[in-house]
Design an enzyme around this catalytic site. Structure first.
Site, PDB file in Angstrom:
ATOM      1  N   PRO A 257       0.816  -1.222   0.000  1.00 54.45           N
ATOM      2  CA  PRO A 257       0.000   0.000   0.000  1.00 54.45           C
ATOM      3  C   PRO A 257       0.846   1.267   0.000  1.00 54.45           C
ATOM      4  O   PRO A 257       0.364   2.339  -0.358  1.00 54.45           O
ATOM      5  CB  PRO A 257      -0.829  -0.104   1.284  1.00 54.45           C
ATOM      6  CG  PRO A 257      -0.401  -1.324   1.990  1.00 54.45           C
ATOM      7  CD  PRO A 257       0.569  -2.079   1.156  1.00 54.45           C
TER       8      PRO A 257
ATOM      9  N   GLU B  28       3.214  -7.731   7.773  1.00 55.29           N
ATOM     10  CA  GLU B  28       3.433  -6.286   7.596  1.00 55.29           C
ATOM     11  C   GLU B  28       4.294  -5.987   6.372  1.00 55.29           C
ATOM     12  O   GLU B  28       4.663  -4.834   6.135  1.00 55.29           O
ATOM     13  CB  GLU B  28       4.068  -5.683   8.849  1.00 55.29           C
ATOM     14  CG  GLU B  28       3.200  -5.773  10.100  1.00 55.29           C
ATOM     15  CD  GLU B  28       1.793  -5.243   9.859  1.00 55.29           C
ATOM     16  OE1 GLU B  28       1.650  -4.182   9.227  1.00 55.29           O
ATOM     17  OE2 GLU B  28       0.836  -5.913  10.290  1.00 55.29           O
TER      18      GLU B  28
ATOM     19  N   ARG C  37      -4.112  -8.327 -20.684  1.00 60.52           N
ATOM     20  CA  ARG C  37      -5.043  -7.956 -21.752  1.00 60.52           C
ATOM     21  C   ARG C  37      -4.457  -6.930 -22.710  1.00 60.52           C
ATOM     22  O   ARG C  37      -5.014  -6.677 -23.767  1.00 60.52           O
ATOM     23  CB  ARG C  37      -6.389  -7.491 -21.193  1.00 60.52           C
ATOM     24  CG  ARG C  37      -6.351  -6.178 -20.486  1.00 60.52           C
ATOM     25  CD  ARG C  37      -7.664  -5.921 -19.759  1.00 60.52           C
ATOM     26  NE  ARG C  37      -8.778  -5.544 -20.634  1.00 60.52           N
ATOM     27  CZ  ARG C  37      -8.939  -4.340 -21.175  1.00 60.52           C
ATOM     28  NH1 ARG C  37      -8.045  -3.397 -20.966  1.00 60.52           N
ATOM     29  NH2 ARG C  37      -9.982  -4.059 -21.932  1.00 60.52           N
TER      30      ARG C  37
HETATM   31  N1  SAH Z   1       1.488  -2.624   7.235  1.00 62.31           N
HETATM   32  C1  SAH Z   1       1.494  -2.440   5.817  1.00 62.31           C
HETATM   33  C2  SAH Z   1       0.369  -3.227   5.168  1.00 62.31           C
HETATM   34  C3  SAH Z   1       0.593  -4.707   5.094  1.00 62.31           C
HETATM   35  S1  SAH Z   1      -0.685  -5.483   4.211  1.00 62.31           S
HETATM   36  C4  SAH Z   1       1.290  -0.968   5.521  1.00 62.31           C
HETATM   37  O1  SAH Z   1       0.585  -0.318   6.269  1.00 62.31           O
HETATM   38  O2  SAH Z   1       1.794  -0.470   4.500  1.00 62.31           O
HETATM   39  C5  SAH Z   1       0.084  -7.010   3.761  1.00 62.31           C
HETATM   40  C6  SAH Z   1       0.495  -7.144   2.329  1.00 62.31           C
HETATM   41  O3  SAH Z   1      -0.639  -7.067   1.490  1.00 62.31           O
HETATM   42  C7  SAH Z   1       1.447  -6.098   1.789  1.00 62.31           C
HETATM   43  O4  SAH Z   1       2.771  -6.357   2.127  1.00 62.31           O
HETATM   44  C8  SAH Z   1       1.199  -6.194   0.303  1.00 62.31           C
HETATM   45  O5  SAH Z   1       1.879  -7.289  -0.275  1.00 62.31           O
HETATM   46  C9  SAH Z   1      -0.283  -6.494   0.249  1.00 62.31           C
HETATM   47  N2  SAH Z   1      -1.112  -5.299   0.049  1.00 62.31           N
HETATM   48  C10 SAH Z   1      -1.985  -4.781   0.930  1.00 62.31           C
HETATM   49  N3  SAH Z   1      -2.603  -3.691   0.441  1.00 62.31           N
HETATM   50  C11 SAH Z   1      -2.119  -3.496  -0.803  1.00 62.31           C
HETATM   51  C12 SAH Z   1      -2.353  -2.517  -1.821  1.00 62.31           C
HETATM   52  N4  SAH Z   1      -3.218  -1.513  -1.654  1.00 62.31           N
HETATM   53  N5  SAH Z   1      -1.665  -2.636  -2.975  1.00 62.31           N
HETATM   54  C13 SAH Z   1      -0.777  -3.629  -3.158  1.00 62.31           C
HETATM   55  N6  SAH Z   1      -0.511  -4.576  -2.225  1.00 62.31           N
HETATM   56  C14 SAH Z   1      -1.167  -4.521  -1.059  1.00 62.31           C
END
Ligand code: SAH
Length: 278
Positions: A114, A141, A183
């Site tokens: 994220p 995380e 695609r």
């Molecule tokens: N603590 C982190 C979130 C971890 S979520 C933070 O706040 O940034 C766990 C995993 O889910 C991430 O490492 C990623 O691989 C995936 N993930 C979660 N949300 C995502 C998003 N919006 N875009 C891409 N990958 C995401």
């Protein structure tokens, strides 16, 4: 995507991260330095996994289970991740074979998070031109940050977010990106032109949403198809579609409009009609 794979346009391979975790429990995570909640994915495991996949590419890709065509990717639970499993998966476009030498090429490493740069249609196009993408979706995380630093010296590394929300794991983000990229590969869609008409497509549709679409019958439950679409007048139809794209963007995503390039006179008129006070 299944057909694209059969036709050799695209090759998708899945790898089990835990294959590179050597303790009896196949541990891939550990507690975070500095304390706090959650766990962090171990750098050694990711390092070995990525090295193996990259080296494997010089000959046969090793340790990979190949995704089943269309919708079968989660058949063996590899992508589903309900088990807390992670993976490295590669997307190999046809461009690969045509463009670069097979031996010695390296992938672009894409780490979903994220906190990454936003995945957009332009990024999808950029990825579609790459011969080889290697995705590293995390759980918990995320991955120890040194992994991204380490590979940035050897590969093009992107930390990418698919939107401003937090998923439990990166597998779904990878599926989203693979679909968006696949695609765009030549020969995947029946009609290559449909890609340029899409919402967000670079060119005339950059920063615009596509307007409403219709098919037969001309009247359904009392709802009529707009007359202009039945007129056979290509110029008028194109203008109507453009107006509808502007209208829809104005209503649903007004923040996009200032970035729309190359508005012609008719576009400006359409926008003025939508917003007589503005
Ligand atoms: N603590 C982190 C979130 C971890 S979520 C933070 O706040 O940034 C766990 C995993 O889910 C991430 O490492 C990623 O691989 C995936 N993930 C979660 N949300 C995502 C998003 N919006 N875009 C891409 N990958 C995401």
């Amino acid at each position: 995507m299944g057909k694209a794979r059969e036709r050799g346009i695209l090759d998708i391979r899945l790898h089990q991260l835990r294959d590179w975790a050597h303790d009896v429990h196949h541990t891939v995570d550990d507690t975070p330095y500095g304390g706090g909640p959650g766990m962090v994915m171990k750098p050694e495991v990711w390092g070995e996994a990525i090295d193996a996949v990259i080296v494997g590419s010089a000959g046969e890709v090793s340790g990979g289970s190949i995704a089943e065509p269309s919708g079968g990717i989660s058949d063996d639970g590899v992508v589903a991740g309900s088990s807390g499993e992670s993976l490295v998966s590669g997307l190999e476009g046809e461009a690969a074979a045509v463009r670069g030498p097979v031996v010695g090429r390296t992938p672009r490493l894409i780490v979903p998070t994220p906190s990454g740069r936003r995945f957009t249609q332009s990024v999808a196009l950029e990825y579609a031109a790459e011969p080889w993408l290697l995705f590293a979706p995390a759980r918990y995380e995320g991955i120890d940050s040194r992994v991204m630093v380490e590979y940035a010296s050897r590969l093009h590394v992107d930390e990418v977010s698919i939107g401003d929300y937090v998923l439990a794991g990166g597998e779904a983000a990878v599926l989203v990106m693979v679909e968006a990229v696949a695609r765009l590969l030549p020969g995947v869609l029946g009609n290559a032109n449909s890609v340029t008409d899409d919402s967000f497509a670079p060119g005339a549709m950059q920063n615009l949403l596509e307007g409403p679409v219709y098919t037969k019958p001309p009247v359904w439950r009392g709802h009529e198809v707009p007359d202009v679409l039945l007129s056979g007048h290509h110029g008028k139809i194109a203008r109507w579609r453009r107006d509808e794209a502007l209208r829809r963007t104005y209503v649903r995503r007004p923040e996009l409009l200032p970035a729309v390039q190359d508005l012609d006179k008719a576009d400006r008129q359409a926008l003025a009609d939508l917003n007589p006070d503005g």
